[in-house]
Scaffold this active site. Structure first.
Site, short mmCIF file in Angstrom:
data_model
loop_
_atom_site.label_atom_id
_atom_site.label_comp_id
_atom_site.label_asym_id
_atom_site.label_seq_id
_atom_site.Cartn_x
_atom_site.Cartn_y
_atom_site.Cartn_z
CG HIS A 299 -6.77 -0.23 -14.18
ND1 HIS A 299 -5.99 0.74 -13.61
CD2 HIS A 299 -8.01 0.32 -14.31
CE1 HIS A 299 -6.72 1.83 -13.39
NE2 HIS A 299 -7.96 1.60 -13.81
CD GLU A 375 -6.17 -4.22 -12.10
OE1 GLU A 375 -5.18 -4.26 -12.87
OE2 GLU A 375 -6.37 -3.30 -11.29
ZN LIG Z 1 -4.08 0.41 -12.70
#
Ligand SMILES: [Zn+2]
Length: 418
Positions: A299, A375
């Site tokens: 992500h 992330e």
């Molecule tokens: Zn996400």
């Protein structure tokens, strides 16, 4: 509304609309907010719901400040609420429209300085990715198998590659499963997945030969191209399409960190696995569960390596989970840009916020020893990382992937020699 804003923003980033295109952001400002503890995080989370402010960066108490975009209408109330709670804040961007214009100028000078860009140096289209996967499979039949998991809700094939030096049938090898664009507005995750394929298959360096010799890989670059899935169910709502795929997995489904608002970005769906795209990920996990040692659900943004569970319960192997995640973060940090944050490692609930039904949690629940959410960096751009940073993110993230693969492989050997 948020989806529309993001669409306009992306369109602007790619120079597809005309002059004055950032005018809708006139008067929007971005504020840095210092977080002292979890109570401050809660205040921010509630303001996000109450005032509909757009959190660009969630920050972390005592480590990173949060970044929040507010409109002219709600800026006063937003700052007042922060003051009431004794939270320090400062103005980061006084006018978002002006900032976007500056990003545009940086982008066009970058474009002029680049001539032969590779596919993974930019934001490719679905068709370009599809052609790349087909070409790699055709050119490297001895190590690459292309699998069509099935159609997305809108009918486009969701494809992934199995990469192996031993036809994927050596049970002594662990499997590393990486998927991207589960939240598709997190565009930068796609080139990272493609670059990983490139380094494993097209351009393996001598120092990295062990990664293919010792480990099998499954890489799924495109699940979808939006934050929410594209499903439409008129018997539920006619207002909004889709659900949050990363709340749609069957693990503590629909308990925390979700919204019952059909139009919210955290609406989990009516039932777990209502979406074809999440079912494909589930099926890959279950089909290979004996050998998947590490699952990396990619992500953006915020520079985190996160692990389960989203309800703050820690898996029994949390020490090992933390070890491998820290090795990944440190390997990336060694190559990061000076202005980028250091990676923060931790339980997703404690480091960021509560969630349920996530892919990371599902992987952990069904028996993947190392199941993570990664992330990627957003710098100050949030989801809209300009393409001139893609190459940097690809390269540094590859270092993290390689480090985590090697360490996870050692744990796999240890597990299988007992
Ligand atoms: Zn996400």
């Amino acid at each position: 509304m948020i989806s529309l804003l993001i669409f306009l923003c992306i369109a602007a980033l790619f120079n597809t609309v005309t002059a004055g295109k950032h005018d809708i952001y006139s008067g929007y400002s971005v504020h840095g907010v210092q977080l002292r503890d979890r109570a401050d995080q809660k205040v921010l989370y509630d303001l996000q719901i109450e005032l509909g402010v757009d959190v660009w960066d969630h920050g972390a108490p005592g480590v990173n400040d949060a970044l929040v975009m507010v409109t002219q209408e709600n800026v006063a109330e937003f700052l007042e609420k922060l003051d009431e709670n004794g939270m320090n804040h400062y103005l980061q961007i006084s006018d978002v429209a002006t900032a976007f214009e500056r990003y545009d100028r940086e982008l066009s000078s970058w474009k002029q300085s680049r001539t032969n860009r590779m596919l993974f140096d930019n934001y490719p289209t679905y068709e370009e990715v599809d052609a790349y996967l087909e070409r790699i499979a055709a050119e490297y039949p001895n190590i690459v198998t292309l699998v069509n998991a099935g159609p997305s809700f809108e009918g486009r094939p969701v494809k992934y590659l199995k990469i192996s030096s031993s036809y994927f049938n050596d049970t002594y090898k662990p499997v590393y499963f990486l998927d991207a664009t589960m939240h598709a507005r997190e565009w930068v995750t796609l080139p990272v997945a493609l670059y990983t394929i490139h380094r494993l298959v097209e351009n393996p360096r001598d120092q990295d030969r062990d990664l293919l010799e010792n480990i099998d890989w499954i890489i799924m670059p495109i699940e979808r191209l939006w934050r929410r899935t594209r499903s439409f169910n008129a018997s539920v709502t006619t207002e909004c399409w889709g659900v949050d795929a990363n709340r749609n997995f069957d693990v503590n489904f629909n308990t925390i960190g979700v919204s019952s608002d059909f139009c919210s970005n955290t609406y989990p769906g009516q039932v777990a696995f209502s979406e074809p795209e999440t079912r494909y990920v589930r099926d890959i996990l279950l089909e290979n569960i004996d050998r998947i040692q590490l699952y990396l659900n990619v992500h953006s943004h915020g520079n985190y390596v996160l692990f389960g569970y989203g309800n703050a319960t820690l898996p029994t192997n949390v020490v090992q989970l933390h070890h491998v995640a820290a090795a990944m973060g440190a390997a990336i940090d060694a190559r990061k840009l000076p202005q980028a944050r250091y990676y923060l490692i931790g339980n997703s609930n404690m480091a960021l916020y509560g969630s349920s039904g996530s892919a990371q949690d599902y992987g952990q629940l069904v028996g993947v020893p190392f199941s993570y959410t990664l992330e990627l960096p957003g710098y100050t751009y949030g989801f809209l990382v300009p393409p001139q940073y893609i190459n940097q993110i690809n390269m540094e993230t590859w270092e993290g992937i390689a480090a985590s693969a090697r360490l996870a492989n050692l744990y796999y050997r240890a597990r299988n020699s007992n």
